[in-house]
Motif scaffolding. Structure first.
Motif, PDB file in Angstrom:
ATOM      1  N   ASN A   1       0.862  -1.062  -0.031  1.00  0.00           N
ATOM      2  CA  ASN A   1       0.100   0.081   0.169  1.00  0.00           C
ATOM      3  C   ASN A   1       0.788   1.230   0.002  1.00  0.00           C
ATOM      4  N   VAL A   2       2.125   1.175   0.544  1.00  0.00           N
ATOM      5  CA  VAL A   2       3.053   2.175   0.636  1.00  0.00           C
ATOM      6  C   VAL A   2       3.736   2.318  -0.865  1.00  0.00           C
ATOM      7  N   LYS A   3       4.253   1.274  -1.331  1.00  0.00           N
ATOM      8  CA  LYS A   3       4.903   1.113  -2.326  1.00  0.00           C
ATOM      9  C   LYS A   3       4.427   0.134  -3.160  1.00  0.00           C
ATOM     10  N   ASP A   4       3.498   0.477  -4.381  1.00  0.00           N
ATOM     11  CA  ASP A   4       2.995  -0.423  -5.026  1.00  0.00           C
ATOM     12  C   ASP A   4       3.727  -1.342  -6.019  1.00  0.00           C
ATOM     13  N   ASN A   5       4.600  -0.802  -6.756  1.00  0.00           N
ATOM     14  CA  ASN A   5       5.146  -1.524  -7.719  1.00  0.00           C
ATOM     15  C   ASN A   5       6.630  -2.246  -7.353  1.00  0.00           C
TER      16      ASN A   5
END
Length: 449
Positions: free
Chosen positions: A52-56
């Motif tokens: 959720n913080v860093k999707d990729n």
């Protein structure tokens, strides 16, 4: 009994082990599944927070730090990543239970057989901020598989418990049965044993008392039979001896002509006495065997008393004894002839064993619907030690069997059997020198008498 107790105790012990092991296995499996679920949920929550913080992010860096399988599904149910590397061959997952719940509620879970891995698997799915689904899963043991793994341990425990239960059951059975084996059946009340056996011991005690009573009655009956046989022999022999002796004297011409009437009268009296005695024995035998074939009818006891008084008028005048009748007309259902003989014998005895100038009182009444007849006299009375035996055949208070008071010796015995024949109760009260009172209480009669 001992074998049965032993088998039951071993059986209970084995069943208890099996039930306990099964319940323990189920509890252990429940705890195991809770731990698996808790671990996967924690991993999923950590990874979801990171995504959720860093999707990729490259999810491959996570598959080496967890034993759980990682799967990511897009908004349409297509698998866009799977840590097994088979995402291209995996079908659409939008209808999977945990995925559907995650779309709707934000998270979902399910336990089923994996179509890919063909093993029971626990799945936990959580919806990410971008609408995709992160799913974590892990293979789990089925409860059957878990039980199979501990079967050797169960069998070992079962063997040990069975051996121990057999030993302990043998010891316990011996301790349980020992007090029972030590029971004194002759004196059951003196035993100190289990309180549960008290009703049984009471029953045995009662049966022992009944047996002792029956043995006593048999012995008494045997003694009475022997005494009766001796008395019959004596009572029959006495008049026969008199008849034979007097007849022999007359046959040999040793009797003076003027004494012939007296000798003939004596022979006649003794013959009548013998006939009366035989008739009495026959009557008692019939009453004993309940072979009396007489008609039952309504009998007025008051009128019967007057009939007996009239029939004994000559005897009462000879003995100088007055006979009085009191009471009211009272009817009962009975056999006239037996009732007549009963009260005739009582009244005759009351006259015979009375004093000159004495009295005999016949009282006929009814109390609480019970007809009662009381015969009282002012005679010589009966000793207390003889009261229980006066109704025996040929029993006389005078142990010498004196012929001073002639009779068959069967009168009161006929009275007793006659009362029993009519289901009546008898009571006797007597005091030496003052007289005797005989009370006969008949059963309740029908109101139409």
């Amino acid at each position: 009994m001992k074998r049965k107790i032993f088998n039951n105790m071993v059986y209970i012990a084995v069943v208890a082990v099996l039930i306990t092991t099964t319940l323990l296995g189920m509890f252990t499996y429940y705890r195991y599944m809770e731990q698996v679920k808790s671990g996967i949920k924690d991993e999923a929550a950590y990874l979801a927070a990171s995504l959720n913080v860093k999707d990729n992010q490259n999810l491959n860096k996570y598959k080496n730090i967890t034993v759980s399988r990682i799967t990511r599904v897009d908004q349409n149910g297509k698998v866009i990543y799977d840590s097994s590397g088979k995402e291209k061959s995996m079908g659409n997952h939008k209808n999977r239970t945990e995925i559907k719940e995650a779309y709707e509620k934000g998270q979902g879970e399910d336990t089923r057989m994996s179509n890919t891995l063909r093993k029971q698997t626990y799945y936990y799915a959580v919806r990410l901020k971008d609408g995709t689904i992160l799913r974590m899963s892990r293979e789990t043991q089925t409860i059957i598989k878990q039980m199979e793994d501990i079967i050797p341990i169960i069998m070992l425990m079962l063997a040990v418990v069975t051996i121990l239960s057999m030993i302990l059951s043998k010891m316990s059975t011996d301790r349980i049965v020992e007090p029972i084996n030590q029971i004194d059946l002759i004196h059951p009340k003196k035993n100190k044993t289990y309180s549960e056996l008290t009703p049984l011991l009471d029953k045995i005690e009662k049966q022992n008392m009944d047996i002792e009573r029956q043995i006593k009655e048999i012995k008494e009956a045997e003694n009475m039979r022997k005494e009766f046989s001796a008395n019959v022999s004596h009572e029959l022999k006495t008049p026969l001896t008199t008849i034979s002796g007097y007849a022999e004297l007359m046959k040999d011409g040793l009797v003076k002509p003027e004494d012939m009437p007296r000798f003939s009268a004596t022979i006649y009296d003794e013959a009548r006495r013998l006939i009366s005695m035989i008739e009495g024995i026959i009557k008692l035998s019939r009453l004993d065997e309940n072979r009396v074939q007489l008609d039952w009818e309504n009998v007025d006891l008051y009128e019967l008393a007057f009939t007996i008084k009239n029939d004994l008028t000559r005897r009462s005048q000879e003995e100088e004894v007055a006979v009085h009748i009191r009471g009211v007309h009272t009817k009962i259902r009975g056999v006239q002839q037996i009732l007549y003989e009963m009260f005739f014998n009582i009244c005759e005895n009351a006259i015979k064993y009375n004093h000159k100038g004495g009295e005999v009182v016949f009282t006929i009444s009814k109390m609480n619907d019970y007809p009662i007849v009381i015969v009282e006299d002012t005679g010589i009375g009966i000793p207390k030690e003889d009261l229980d035996r006066i109704f025996e055949r040929f029993y006389r208070v005078d142990k010498s069997h004196s012929n001073q008071k002639k009779g068959s010796g069967l009168g009161l015995s006929i009275v007793k059997h006659g009362a029993k024949f009519h289901n009546a109760e008898m009571e006797v009260d007597s005091e030496l020198g003052k007289g005797t009172k005989i009370t006969i209480i008949f059963p309740k009669q029908k109101s139409d008498l």
